[in-house]
Design a protein around this motif. Sequence first.
Motif, mmCIF file in Angstrom:
data_model
loop_
_atom_site.group_PDB
_atom_site.id
_atom_site.type_symbol
_atom_site.label_atom_id
_atom_site.label_comp_id
_atom_site.label_asym_id
_atom_site.label_seq_id
_atom_site.Cartn_x
_atom_site.Cartn_y
_atom_site.Cartn_z
ATOM 1 N N ALA A 143 0.830 -1.209 0.000
ATOM 2 C CA ALA A 143 0.000 0.000 0.000
ATOM 3 C C ALA A 143 0.865 1.259 0.000
ATOM 4 O O ALA A 143 0.552 2.237 -0.687
ATOM 5 N N TRP A 144 1.962 1.232 0.744
ATOM 6 C CA TRP A 144 2.845 2.411 0.831
ATOM 7 C C TRP A 144 3.499 2.726 -0.510
ATOM 8 O O TRP A 144 3.657 3.884 -0.895
ATOM 9 N N GLY A 151 -3.012 10.157 -1.647
ATOM 10 C CA GLY A 151 -2.088 10.241 -0.526
ATOM 11 C C GLY A 151 -1.959 8.916 0.195
ATOM 12 O O GLY A 151 -2.839 8.051 0.132
ATOM 13 N N GLN A 152 -0.853 8.768 0.936
ATOM 14 C CA GLN A 152 -0.606 7.507 1.646
ATOM 15 C C GLN A 152 -1.658 7.234 2.704
ATOM 16 O O GLN A 152 -2.078 6.091 2.890
ATOM 17 N N PRO A 284 8.587 -6.727 -4.635
ATOM 18 C CA PRO A 284 9.007 -7.414 -3.401
ATOM 19 C C PRO A 284 7.922 -7.431 -2.336
ATOM 20 O O PRO A 284 7.887 -8.343 -1.504
ATOM 21 N N ALA A 285 7.026 -6.431 -2.360
ATOM 22 C CA ALA A 285 5.926 -6.419 -1.390
ATOM 23 C C ALA A 285 4.990 -7.597 -1.624
ATOM 24 O O ALA A 285 4.578 -8.284 -0.677
ATOM 25 N N VAL A 286 4.654 -7.853 -2.897
ATOM 26 C CA VAL A 286 3.818 -9.009 -3.222
ATOM 27 C C VAL A 286 4.533 -10.297 -2.837
ATOM 28 O O VAL A 286 3.920 -11.243 -2.317
ATOM 29 N N ALA A 287 5.852 -10.337 -3.082
ATOM 30 C CA ALA A 287 6.625 -11.525 -2.714
ATOM 31 C C ALA A 287 6.556 -11.773 -1.211
ATOM 32 O O ALA A 287 6.418 -12.925 -0.766
ATOM 33 N N LEU A 288 6.633 -10.698 -0.416
ATOM 34 C CA LEU A 288 6.528 -10.844 1.042
ATOM 35 C C LEU A 288 5.168 -11.405 1.438
ATOM 36 O O LEU A 288 5.077 -12.280 2.309
ATOM 37 N N VAL A 289 4.123 -10.909 0.812
ATOM 38 C CA VAL A 289 2.775 -11.402 1.118
ATOM 39 C C VAL A 289 2.673 -12.883 0.813
ATOM 40 O O VAL A 289 2.174 -13.681 1.627
ATOM 41 N N LEU A 290 3.172 -13.294 -0.353
ATOM 42 C CA LEU A 290 3.062 -14.688 -0.760
ATOM 43 C C LEU A 290 3.952 -15.593 0.097
ATOM 44 O O LEU A 290 3.581 -16.731 0.396
ATOM 45 N N VAL A 291 5.127 -15.083 0.511
ATOM 46 C CA VAL A 291 5.977 -15.850 1.434
ATOM 47 C C VAL A 291 5.256 -16.028 2.771
ATOM 48 O O VAL A 291 5.282 -17.109 3.367
#
Length: 298
Positions: A143-144, A151-152, A284-291
């Motif tokens: 999301a960030w 805006g964030q 890498p954010a998607v990768a973190l979610v899937l990990v």
Amino acid sequence: MIQKRSSPQLIDYLTLVALSLIWGTSYILIKRGLEVFTPAQVATLRLGISALALLPFAVVHLRKISWSQVPLLIVIGITGTGLPSFLFPFAQTELSSSLTGMLSSLTPLCTFIVAYFIFGSREGSNRQLAGVLVGLCGAILLAWAAPGVTGQTTRFLYTGFILMACFCYAISSNLVGAYFKETSALTITVTSFVLVGTPALIWALSAGAVLDVVLSTADGAGWWALGYVAFLAVFSTVLSSVVFFRMVQRTGAVFASTVSYIIPLVALSWGLLDGEALSYWQLPAVALVLVGVWLSKR
């Protein structure tokens, strides 16, 4: 009697892929619907058309349930389709369809959390709990890092809508796995959708003024938008829900929720084809979610 399998078979993995393709396309269809309709109109149309499509089966399948099951089926309808049908369009007023689809991969983590803390499934390990934390960190980064003018603070707020929808799906699938193992998947779908979708259809055709919007748009845009939402209702909601509930009965809620592994890739592909922006940090954010999802399922 429906027999639950001890381990997933090839047909179950093929079903996961098919569901991922169908559900991964849902977000671009919602985006197309929002070009003409309001989020509430998209949601009520989706629910109403789903109920209308299942109405011919209602007479038969409503007889197969007892009055004592009706409250749970209403909860399954509300959490499995009702609330998410509103949450996703509202989220996509500020978030891209690809980001929304990628965030939906949090569903397995939410399913594990609900199974562990609410349904008393104490099969979790420290590795699985760590997976939940890793996945949530990935969602925050996702999301960030999302590109766009929003805006964030707004992105995080609307990301919360997606998280709420994921928890709704988690509650629904756990309820099906816990209380309706012996009930036909079609019966679950028909009764829960008709109970929730009929009031939504009445609102859409009356106070929702959907027909007025369709008839007042130029160049047939309203009819196209209605077609997108109808496809969303019939395929991404009705047919896929029957298949999904059946898979929950066969393999369990946590395995069935791994459909979210492929959904982000499908949603991302549609978003890129539609010209949506993608930042390097989102990968890498998607990768973190899937990990995190993988760890939570070990």
